[in-house]
Design a protein around this motif. Structure first.
Motif, short mmCIF file in Angstrom:
data_model
loop_
_atom_site.label_atom_id
_atom_site.label_comp_id
_atom_site.label_asym_id
_atom_site.label_seq_id
_atom_site.Cartn_x
_atom_site.Cartn_y
_atom_site.Cartn_z
N LEU A 26 -58.04 51.55 -30.80
CA LEU A 26 -58.34 50.23 -31.33
C LEU A 26 -59.85 50.00 -31.40
O LEU A 26 -60.38 49.51 -32.40
N ALA A 47 -56.81 45.72 -37.47
CA ALA A 47 -55.42 46.06 -37.11
C ALA A 47 -54.87 47.13 -38.05
O ALA A 47 -54.24 48.10 -37.61
N ALA A 50 -56.41 50.47 -37.26
CA ALA A 50 -55.91 51.03 -35.99
C ALA A 50 -54.42 51.34 -36.04
O ALA A 50 -53.90 52.03 -35.16
N ILE A 57 -54.10 43.37 -30.85
CA ILE A 57 -55.54 43.17 -30.69
C ILE A 57 -55.80 41.94 -29.83
O ILE A 57 -56.59 41.98 -28.88
#
Length: 198
Positions: A26, A47, A50, A57
């Motif tokens: 992340l 987001a 990742a 998150i």
């Protein structure tokens, strides 16, 4: 054969390891987005990069400032660890220094937005800046010393001086697409080189 308690211990450790790995993924995605789109980039973009939901998150980083600080620390550590690794693997100490400076510039792009993200916490920003210097000045010093010892650059350049100069060259990069700090940083690094004997 492990007992039930041992199995639970192994399972808890592997879950913690997975959580750490997920958080690293992340942070790497957030750093990439911050470098390309700035610290104010939408959380959904991070987001997507990742491969996680936005809730993941927010669970790790409840505020944008929390995320920016975590990315900042993550990048400082990546830069600090990269120095010795590059010295061991690059063709020469000067090549290692150049590669490290590229990583440092990526970091500075992220760092530039940090002050805005932490407007209400100047003490927190000061502490992070001190951490940044404590971790990275010795690494840059090691790279400069190795290049000087190999007669690739003139001795006498101080790491703090070089890092500050590179930082100053990076200012304004995001507000003027005509300005390319990497070209000027390359000229700066060329200026460190020891002249070749005829």
């Amino acid at each position: 054969m492990p007992t039930t308690g041992q199995s639970r211990g192994v399972s808890a450790r592997s879950k913690r390891a997975d959580a750490v790995r997920n958080q690293q993924t992340l942070l790497e995605a957030a750093a990439e987005v911050f470098v390309s789109s700035g610290v104010d980039a939408p959380i959904r973009e991070i987001a997507a990069r990742a491969g996680v939901g936005m809730g993941t998150i927010y669970r790790h980083f409840p505020t944008r400032a929390d995320l920016v600080i975590a990315v900042y620390r993550h990048q400082v550590e990546a830069c600090a660890e990269a120095g010795p690794n590059l010295l061991a693997s690059a063709d020469s100490p000067l090549a290692a220094l150049r590669q490290w400076v590229d990583l440092f510039v990526d970091f500075l792009v992220t760092k530039h937005g940090l002050a805005g993200a932490l407007q209400s916490d100047s003490g927190g920003f000061d502490a992070l800046h001190a951490y940044f210097l404590d971790r990275l000045v010795p690494v840059c010093t090691q790279l400069l010393d190795a290049a000087a010892d190999a007669d690739e650059i003139n001795p006498g350049t101080h790491a703090y001086e070089l890092m500050r100069g590179i930082g100053n060259l990076c200012i304004g990069h995001d507000s003027d697409p005509r300005y390319d700090p990497r070209r000027l940083i390359d000229l700066l690094l060329q200026g460190l080189r020891r002249p070749q004997s005829p």
